[in-house]
Structures are given as C-alpha cells and as structure tokens.
Design a protein around this motif. Structure first.
Motif, PDB file in Angstrom:
ATOM      1  N   SER A  10      36.969  40.382  47.766  1.00 55.53           N
ATOM      2  CA  SER A  10      36.736  39.626  46.535  1.00 55.53           C
ATOM      3  C   SER A  10      35.887  40.419  45.545  1.00 55.53           C
ATOM      4  N   SER A  43      42.848  39.124  34.334  1.00 54.67           N
ATOM      5  CA  SER A  43      42.031  37.922  34.491  1.00 54.67           C
ATOM      6  C   SER A  43      42.368  37.189  35.792  1.00 54.67           C
ATOM      7  N   MET A  44      43.618  37.309  36.255  1.00 56.73           N
ATOM      8  CA  MET A  44      43.968  36.728  37.548  1.00 56.73           C
ATOM      9  C   MET A  44      43.217  37.416  38.684  1.00 56.73           C
ATOM     10  N   ALA A  47      39.768  36.002  38.708  1.00 56.89           N
ATOM     11  CA  ALA A  47      39.790  34.632  39.232  1.00 56.89           C
ATOM     12  C   ALA A  47      40.015  34.616  40.743  1.00 56.89           C
ATOM     13  N   GLU A  48      40.899  35.475  41.250  1.00 55.97           N
ATOM     14  CA  GLU A  48      41.125  35.553  42.692  1.00 55.97           C
ATOM     15  C   GLU A  48      39.856  35.961  43.419  1.00 55.97           C
ATOM     16  N   ILE A  50      36.729  35.449  42.410  1.00 59.04           N
ATOM     17  CA  ILE A  50      35.730  34.378  42.335  1.00 59.04           C
ATOM     18  C   ILE A  50      36.076  33.247  43.302  1.00 59.04           C
ATOM     19  N   VAL A  51      37.343  32.860  43.330  1.00 57.45           N
ATOM     20  CA  VAL A  51      37.772  31.738  44.169  1.00 57.45           C
ATOM     21  C   VAL A  51      37.982  32.174  45.624  1.00 57.45           C
TER      22      VAL A  51
END
Length: 83
Positions: A10, A43-44, A47-48, A50-51
């Motif tokens: 991550s 941006s994906m 986001a991946e 972070i999540v």
C-alpha cells in the motif's frame, strides 16, 4: 470488503500514485496536454493504497481459488482427452 494488499504494497502504491500525479501535473503545466485517463489511473493507485484493497488482486485471487479441493493442472486435463 477486507484489505487484500499488505502495508508495504500500500505504501508503494501511494508513493507511485502521487509520483505519477506530480509528473502529470508538471506535464500539464508545460504542454497543456495530459490524457484524463492517466490522471484517473494515478489517482486509483493512491486510493488503492489508502483503502488497501485492489480489485484486480481480488479478481485474480478469486479465479485461483480452489472450490472442490482437487488441484486441476494441465496434465490432468490432457490425460482426460487421450483416453
């Protein structure tokens, strides 16, 4: 939706995504040409990270999961057709 990537993975995704966004921002200021899909992909990645969930990893893990407990290999499939 449980996390399917690790902490190190991550952090790498967040770093790579932010680096890509930075480079795309610099390119947009210089040439005024940036494809919007590249911004979405960068941006994906952020986001991946972070999540801690990647849909592609989840799809590959689901495809590789054995449902009947019997390992199916190429050799077993070829033996079935040779009889």
């Amino acid at each position: 939706m449980k996390p399917n990537i690790g902490i190190i993975n991550s952090m790498v995704r967040i770093t790579a995504g932010l680096s890509m966004l930075t480079l795309l921002t610099i390119r947009a200021n210089k040439t005024r040409e940036v494809h919007p899909m590249l911004v979405v992909l960068a941006s994906m990645k952020v986001a991946e990270g972070i999540v801690r969930y990647c849909p592609l990893t989840a799809a590959f893990e689901e495809m590789a999961e054995e449902t009947d407990g019997i390992e199916q290999g190429w050799q077993q499939n070829l033996n079935q057709f040779s009889s």
